[in-house]
Enzyme design. Structure first.
Site, short mmCIF file in Angstrom:
data_model
loop_
_atom_site.label_atom_id
_atom_site.label_comp_id
_atom_site.label_asym_id
_atom_site.label_seq_id
_atom_site.Cartn_x
_atom_site.Cartn_y
_atom_site.Cartn_z
N SER A 79 -4.19 -2.68 1.23
CA SER A 79 -3.53 -4.07 1.37
C SER A 79 -3.76 -4.87 1.55
O SER A 79 -4.22 -5.38 2.90
CB SER A 79 -1.63 -3.09 2.63
OG SER A 79 -1.26 -4.21 2.86
N CYS B 251 5.49 1.35 12.80
CA CYS B 251 6.79 2.57 12.34
C CYS B 251 7.18 3.50 12.94
O CYS B 251 8.31 4.41 13.16
CB CYS B 251 6.34 3.90 10.52
SG CYS B 251 5.10 2.12 9.70
N ALA C 148 1.10 -1.44 -0.02
CA ALA C 148 -0.35 -0.23 -0.03
C ALA C 148 1.00 1.34 -0.21
O ALA C 148 0.29 2.23 -0.55
CB ALA C 148 -1.01 0.16 1.27
#
Ligand SMILES: *Cc1c(COP(=O)(O)O)cnc(C)c1O
Length: 383
Positions: free
Chosen positions: A198, A322, A70
């Protein structure tokens, strides 16, 4: 270990793995090898998967482009539209709580001379469609606003923003990674022109994503080569990944009518259990306009990281995968106006298919015990 981090990734559904296996073994052909059966089998599998993915969002198969994530779909949508429309303008509208794939694509375009408006959000993480309308100018070529935020779960008013974009004749992209498969997403209701998804966020394999691109919209590709995916994403197709993505979409569509209310009930139970039994805690994100399985709490007087470490048998996180490795507070929470010291005490719990009421009850119990223990150790907390 109880996994409750389903916004970071999901386990591979065993049925998906089963569907993929032949394409890792005997059906290893290259879909572009049209001269023999190996290639034709692989091509048929890719095209069947394309239909399955398209069907989940009410699109046509020829409107789906497979990418390797994605992140790539977001890059392709944003840079692809920006580059293809440079003669029309250089202005892009997005918001402050987007995924880094969107934010950093926009940042890189700023270095090329594009101008980007990063719209603020309210305390729930909602973008105001009026702000979108006001930000549109003569040079605006793209609006990109996420469907659902991965940290706080807030669902943005995509259909409303889509209507504004359509009235103003501006292309509209949405990063729908956290929405597709969790809530009904139908292209026909939304007025979006581009949409990213995704596989690994919906029980499919990692390393495969897709971009919905409405017919007739021009993009400039990021990757040049043999002209795969209508010239928009060259590179031999990840056939097993694509097959798995297709199967994951088919399963998600089938399960959604029961999973959505089940997860919503579990989440409501979790939120109630936490808010009623623990003092000085807040639920982040909108109370109702949120994806079914997500809860994000800020516990005052403690560090989110410390709480997560203390909950040894639960796999949960303080925010996105992340950013949680850096000890900075979440930019999403900060954009929502949550003070730094409160944002520090945040944890994100993302329920998924494997979770049940017993596990949620155990988590509530552990949260009550561990928050209390950690606060006793905190110099800031005096009961
Ligand atoms: C996970 C995620 C992405 C990135 O997806 P990958 O396939 O892992 O690159 C993009 N946007 C959102 C909202 C996400 O949650």
């Amino acid at each position: 270990m109880i996994y409750m981090d389903h916004n970071a990734t999901t386990p591979l559904d065993p049925t998906v793995l089963q569907a993929m296996m032949p394409y890792l073994k005997e059906h290893f052909g290259n879909p572009s090898s049209s001269t023999h059966e190996y290639g034709r089998i692989a091509r048929r599998a890719v095209e069947e998967a394309r239909s399955q993915v398209a069907q989940l969002i009410g699109a046509q198969p020829e409107e789906m482009i497979f990418t390797c994530s994605a992140t790539e779909a977001d890059n392709l949508a944003i840079k692809g539209v920006a580059w293809a429309n440079r003669d029309k303008g250089n202005h892009i509208i997005t918001c402050q709580i987007e995924h880094k794939a969107v934010l950093n694509s926009c940042k890189s375009l700023e270095k090329e001379g594009y101008e980007v408006t990063y719209l603020p959000v309210d305390k729930y993480g909602l973008v105001d469609p009026d702000d979108v309308k006001k930000a549109i100018g003569d040079k605006t070529i793209l609006i990109t606003i996420m469907y659902a935020n991965s940290e706080v779960g807030t669902l943005e008013p995509i259909a409303e923003i889509g209507k504004i974009a359509q009235q103003k004749g501006v292309l509209f992209h949405t990063d729908a990674v956290q929405a597709v498969g969790k809530i009904p997403v139908n292209i026909g209701d939304l007025n979006v022109n581009l949409l990213s998804m995704s596989a690994h966020k919906m029980y499919g394999p990692k390393g495969i994503g897709a971009l919905y691109l409405e017919k007739g919209i021009k993009l400039i590709p990021l990757i040049h080569g043999g002209g795969h995916e209508r010239g928009l994403r060259s590179g031999t197709e990840n056939v097993p990944g694509i097959v798995g993505f297709g199967k994951a979409c088919e399963i998600a569509q089938k399960l959604l009518p029961e999973e959505m209310p089940r997860l919503r009930k579990l989440r409501e139970h979790l939120v109630k259990g936490v808010l009623e039994n623990i003092d000085y805690v807040q639920l982040n994100g909108h109370p109702e306009k949120r994806i079914p399985g997500n809860a994000n709490f800020s516990f005052n007087y403690i560090e989110g990281e410390a709480l997560i470490l203390s909950l040894k048998d639960f796999a949960i996180s303080s925010g996105s995968a992340c950013t949680s490795s850096s000890l900075k507070s979440s930019y999403v929470l900060i954009a929502m106006g949550i003070p730094e010291h409160i944002a520090h005490g945040s944890v994100r719990i993302c329920l998924g298919r494997s979770n049940n009421a017993k596990e949620v009850d155990l988590l509530i119990k552990r949260l009550i015990e561990n928050v209390s223990k950690l606060r006793e150790l905190s110099p800031l907390y005096d009961g």
